[in-house]
Design an enzyme around this catalytic site. Sequence first.
Site: not given
Ligand code: ADP
Ligand code: MG
Length: 249
Positions: A9, A14, A40, A127
């Site tokens: 999601k 990810k 994104k 999603d």
């Molecule tokens: P996605 O790629 O799934 O949209 P992101 O990797 O961009 O999500 O992560 C979303 C937010 O969550 C980021 O700001 C990241 O810093 C935070 N985040 C992800 N994994 C962790 C974790 N294990 N501990 C703390 N923060 C995390």
């Molecule tokens: Mg991402």
Amino acid sequence: MRKIAIYGKGGIGKSTTVSNLSRALAAKGKTVMQIGCDPKADSTKNLVGGQPIPTILKTLKEKKKNVQLEDIIVEGDGGVLCLEAGGPTPGIGCAGRGIISAFETLETLHAYDTYQPDIVIYDVLGDVVCGGFAMPLRNGYSDEVYIVTSGEMMSMYAASNIAGAVRQFANRDYASLGGLILNAKNIENEEHLVHKLSQEIGTGVIQHIPRNPVVQKAEHQGKTVVEAYPEDEMTYVYMTLADKILKED
Ligand code: ADP
Ligand code: MG
Ligand code: SF4
């Protein structure tokens, strides 16, 4: 060359997980190509100092047939080869179609033959698992799929849908499900909930990644944890995930 798709999601972590995994695999001597498949277009940002890189779709629009590999591949920290498929103008066009065009461009330009990565990782928004976003599962694009989820309802719902999409293609010898990656949000009973989900969809939880503020500390510097804090316990977690994925081969 191994091809891995990592779904989940939006906002579940990810890209954070994938970029740390790529950097960990690079530290283990692998040539890694990370391809962001999310409109994104920020999958690789922590490998390249926090700045956006040119997306394949935007570059295609600007340069048409004159696109070259150097226009769309940026070498990030640890030598990770970074690419972003990009997305359509909001409100117009189909993001899935964008992924398909990006993949076609990589094939036309012989990206895989030229760089010969040991591992290609697709970081895919899960999603909506429509035909377009299912593309990395199809036609031999990926061998295995891992799904990032927390114990939150919506991320587990998405994980279950993604597992369903993988099953759709199972008979055709396409990608198989490698397991769930639990990226914790510290929900009550989280481990139990995610283990239960893994049993329901016939897979396992290959790694538990704790929630840890060091992730944001590294992110603010435009870096992965593996690069910024090599001695941190979170680096050990990402290295362990890399070892497990290498063992699956
Ligand atoms: P996605 O790629 O799934 O949209 P992101 O990797 O961009 O999500 O992560 C979303 C937010 O969550 C980021 O700001 C990241 O810093 C935070 N985040 C992800 N994994 C962790 C974790 N294990 N501990 C703390 N923060 C995390
Ligand atoms: Mg991402
Ligand atoms: Fe394209 Fe999928 Fe969106 Fe439909 S749901 S417009 S196929 S990305």
